[in-house]
Structure formats: structure tokens, C-alpha cells
Write an enzyme that holds these catalytic residues in place. Structure first.
Site, PDB file in Angstrom:
ATOM      1  N   HIS A 296      19.428  -0.377 -45.846  1.00  0.00           N
ATOM      2  CA  HIS A 296      20.649  -0.893 -46.475  1.00  0.00           C
ATOM      3  C   HIS A 296      21.831  -0.035 -46.047  1.00  0.00           C
ATOM      4  O   HIS A 296      21.686   1.174 -45.848  1.00  0.00           O
ATOM      5  CB  HIS A 296      20.530  -0.852 -47.999  1.00  0.00           C
TER       6      HIS A 296
ATOM      7  N   HIS B 262      14.614   2.187 -47.796  1.00  0.00           N
ATOM      8  CA  HIS B 262      13.548   2.093 -48.794  1.00  0.00           C
ATOM      9  C   HIS B 262      12.247   1.809 -48.047  1.00  0.00           C
ATOM     10  O   HIS B 262      12.135   0.787 -47.360  1.00  0.00           O
ATOM     11  CB  HIS B 262      13.826   0.962 -49.781  1.00  0.00           C
TER      12      HIS B 262
ATOM     13  N   TYR C 179      13.574  -7.248 -53.651  1.00  0.00           N
ATOM     14  CA  TYR C 179      14.845  -6.536 -53.821  1.00  0.00           C
ATOM     15  C   TYR C 179      15.252  -5.803 -52.549  1.00  0.00           C
ATOM     16  O   TYR C 179      16.394  -5.926 -52.100  1.00  0.00           O
ATOM     17  CB  TYR C 179      14.723  -5.553 -54.985  1.00  0.00           C
TER      18      TYR C 179
ATOM     19  N   HIS D  20      20.907   3.964 -45.995  1.00  0.00           N
ATOM     20  CA  HIS D  20      19.697   4.568 -46.550  1.00  0.00           C
ATOM     21  C   HIS D  20      18.544   3.585 -46.365  1.00  0.00           C
ATOM     22  O   HIS D  20      18.752   2.399 -46.112  1.00  0.00           O
ATOM     23  CB  HIS D  20      19.882   4.905 -48.034  1.00  0.00           C
TER      24      HIS D  20
END
Length: 448
Positions: free
Chosen positions: A109, A124, A22, A122
């Protein structure tokens, strides 16, 4: 402008590879609608893992079923930075927090905001809690339990052992502070004046209600004109923020109007006023008075709502406390009943049982009355309850509390004035009736 966001999440042992796909926008997540991938990178991988996906698939296969497969840092990045500068910031954060101890995969992203259309960069950062050492292990052994006596026979050590909720909270606050410090350093390095702060509004001394994030789904529905629960809550919160923000100015204007009203009422009218130029005409005192009374009604209404809310919360706290007291006393009472003597000391035991029984009944009555909204143990001291409620309300809304007293004074003056006007009208009506009655009596005398 730069915004602050830093959270820590944990994923189950069977979901690591799916989450990695993802954030990397790989597999089924590689679509045009998710074309917001700015950068992706993996590091600290063992020799048997060529890519980050290989490591996370092995984690899903060999990690214990009841274990955490990964942890993730989710951080907001400054939109005023260039993509290369944001990548540098994320890499520095990983070197600072993970070093060479944990295998990781991160992705940056940069989607577009649904409503305002601006960038929302941001990152992850997901990583394994397994700590790498100098021992080379195959993938099946890598995720086994740690063997302290013979490390080469077990898997990589996982985490730093058990931590209480208080310890984890302390570590999270420290992490959020380090991220804010690092981000501000990069903002300064690249010539930006904006800064971020990890502390809450209350800790920073800012009297402002926090905002609420809509999220992509609700934002998209709001953009299409479909009302959502989050959208309605956000609109109500924004209205509340605007209303609370206007209280200081409303209080200042009210105090100034009170002073002006006193001056107007004290001033004696001139029987032969001189002509006044149009630009020298003062506001109508009656209109000013009505405006002040309308503002006072709003302030008093808001204050009473806050006081009522604090009273309800105070009552709930007392109810919970009464429940815990009765519960603890029942345990003590039961222990006394279990210790019933057969012969010696029975008289003293029976006297204590009767006293405890009365006390327990009183506690239950108090608890039942608190649930109905009454203060049984303060029935003779209602002023103490009111003082406590006002103290709590004043601590939460000090500016509204300061504006409430002058507003009450204006409304009392209005009520007194209206009462005097009613009495004056009643006297005038009575005088007219008496005059008409006397006039009718005179007419009847002339007719005879």
C-alpha cells in the site's frame, strides 16, 4: 528518507479471508478512498487453491476455532525507492523468511500522509503457519491436526511447537534485525545513502525522546481543525523534545555566563573612563545577571520535577517490594501456625510464633506507611533515600544534572544579594526615621 517499522501480528481462525480482502483492497474494501494498492501477490498455495482468497476462505472454514488463522509481517518501505524496487525488496524478504514452506499473500500500500502529503509505502505480508510438504492434501484435510506417525493421514504441520514469551521476543528481535539488514542492502544497491536501524534510541546512544504516531483517523481530524487526545499528546511530546534538546546549549551558556559574571564582578571600575565607541559597548551586567537568573530558575524547576518523579517511582517500587515480602512472610507464618505441636516442642513453637507475629505486624506497618508516602525503615537514614533518588535522576538526565549545580549557585547568590539589599533598605529607613525624630525634637525646643 527511509524509516523503520517492522511488527508481527496474529489473526483469529475466522478472520483470515476478511483480512486478506482488506489488504488486497477487494470486495467491500475496493473503493476510491482506498486507491492506494501498489502490488498484490500470493504464493506457495496448494493445488486446490487457484487464488489467495480461496486458501484463506478454506482456512476460515476448516482451521480450529481456537487456533491462529494467520500471522502477518507489517513493514515500512523506503519512499525513495521506485515501485518495482519496493516489490523486489518484499519478494526477497519473503524468500528469506518464508521460503517455500508457508502459503502467503502480500500487498503493498502507498497512501498519502494526511498532514504532510508525502508517500507512506508499506507492506502487509500474511501467511499460514501450516508448513507445506510433499504430500498433496484436500482442503478439508490440509487444516487438520498434524499426525507425526502417519503424516499422510493428518494435516500440515503447524509452527515449530510451543515457544515461551522469551523465545518469541528473541525471535522478534532477530527478525527485526534481518529486515533492517536486507532493507539497507537494497538501499545501497539502488544508490541511496539513507540507512535504517532496528535498535531503540537508547540502544544507539541517542538522547532523544521517541515520537508518537498519530494514525490516519487522528491525523484527519487534526487537519480539519478538530483537536484530538493523540494530537495534544504529540504536541506536548514535541515541546518536551525541544525543551530537552535545548538543555545542553542552556547548560553551556550558563557556565559561560557564570565565568563572565565572575570576571565582571572582579573587575574594578575605572574612575576616569575613556570614551567608548558604540561598537565597543559591552552588554549591561545587570541585564546579563537577570537573564542568567531566569535561566537558572527554569533549570532548577525542571530538575526538581524530575527528582520528585523519581522519588515517587522509587517509593512505588519499595511499596511493591514490601507487599511481596509481607505476602511471602504471611505464607510462612501460616505454615508455622498449621504445624502447632500438641505437646512436645510447644514452648519453642510458641516463642517463634510470638516473634513471627511481631515481625508480620512490623511488615504490615511498613507497607501501610509506604502507601502514604513515607519511608518507615529509612526514617533514620533520609540521606540514603535522597542519594538514591538523585542517582536515578542523574542517570536519566545527566546534562540537566550537570547544569543544576551552577544554577543553584546563581540563585543562592541572588537570594543573598536580595537579603543584603533588604537589610540596607531597612538601615536606611531606620536612619531616616531617627533623623526625623531628632528634627521634631529640635522644633519643639525652639517653640518653648
Amino acid at each position: 528518507m527511509a524509516s523503520y517499522h517492522c511488527t508481527v501480528k496474529a489473526g483469529a481462525s475466522s478472520s483470515a479471508s476478511a483480512h486478506a480482502a482488506y489488504i488486497e483492497r477487494d470486495g467491500k474494501y475496493k473503493t476510491k478512498s482506498r486507491g492506494d494498492l501498489e502490488a498484490v501477490e500470493s504464493g506457495n498455495l496448494p493445488s486446490w487453491a487457484e487464488r489467495g482468497s480461496d486458501f484463506w476462505k478454506a482456512s476460515d472454514s476448516y482451521e480450529r476455532a481456537n487456533a491462529k488463522g494467520y500471522r502477518e509481517y507489517e513493514v515500512a518501505l523506503p519512499r525513495e525507492m521506485l515501485p518495482a524496487q519496493r516489490l523486489e525488496l518484499v519478494r526477497d524478504f519473503i524468500r528469506q523468511e518464508l521460503g517455500d514452506r508457508h502459503a502467503y499473500t502480500f500487498a503493498i500500500h502507498n497512501p498519502r500522509a494526511t498532514l504532510e502529503g508525502g508517500e507512506q509505502p508499506h507492506a502487509h505480508i500474511m501467511f499460514s503457519e501450516r508448513q507445506r510438504d510433499s504430500i498433496e492434501r484436500p482442503e478439508a484435510q490440509y487444516f487438520k491436526r498434524w499426525n507425526a506417525k502417519n503424516p499422510e493421514k493428518g494435516g500440515c504441520k503447524k509452527g515449530d511447537g510451543y515457544k515461551s514469551a522469551e523465545q518469541r521476543k528473541t525471535e522478534l528481535v532477530a527478525l527485526r534485525e534481518r529486515w533492517a539488514f536486507l532493507q539497507n542492502g537494497h538501499l545501497e544497491k539502488h544508490g541511496h545513502v539513507d540507512r535504517v536501524d532496528h535498535r531503540t534510541l537508547k540502544e544507539r546512544g541517542i538522547e532523544r525522546m521517541p515520537t508518537e504516531h498519530l494514525g490516519p483517523t487522528a491525523a484527519a481530524m487534526e487537519q480539519r481543525g478538530i483537536p484530538t487526545r493523540r494530537g495534544l499528546a504529540k504536541a506536548q511530546r514535541e515541546a518536551d523534545v525541544a525543551e530537552v534538546a535545548g538543555i545542553p546549549e542552556l547548560s553551556r551558556r550558563l557556565r559561560a555566563d557564570c565565568v563572565q559574571l565572575v570576571k565582571l564582578e572582579a573587575a574594578k571600575p575605572d574612575p576616569t573612563p575613556s570614551p567608548v565607541k558604540p561598537d565597543q559597548v559591552k552588554p549591561n551586567p545587570i541585564q546579563e545577571r537577570r537573564r542568567q537568573e531566569e535561566m537558572s530558575v527554569q533549570i532548577v524547576k525542571m530538575w526538581r520535577e524530575i527528582v520528585q518523579k523519581e522519588r515517587e517511582e522509587h517509593l512505588q517500587e519499595l511499596t511493591a517490594k514490601a507487599f511481596e515480602t509481607a505476602k511471602a512472610f504471611s505464607v510462612h507464618f501460616q505454615a508455622h501456625m498449621d504445624a502447632e505441636p500438641m505437646l512436645f516442642g510447644r514452648k519453642a513453637w510458641e516463642a517463634k510464633r510470638v516473634a513471627m507475629d511481631r515481625r508480620y505486624d512490623r511488615l504490615k506497618v511498613d507497607y501501610d506507611e509506604l502507601k502514604t508516602g513515607r519511608y518507615p525503615f529509612l526514617s533514620n537514614d533520609k540521606e540514603a533515600v535522597q542519594k538514591e533518588v538523585l542517582k536515578r535522576a542523574t542517570a536519566k538526565q545527566p546534562k540537566l544534572a550537570a547544569a543544576q549545580a551552577p544554577a543553584e549557585t546563581i540563585l543562592r547568590a541572588r537570594d543573598q544579594r536580595e537579603q543584603e539589599e533588604r537589610m540596607q533598605r531597612a538601615r536606611e529607613e531606620d536612619r531616616i526615621r531617627q533623623a526625623k525624630k531628632a528634627e521634631r525634637g529640635q522644633d519643639r525646643g525652639y517653640s518653648r
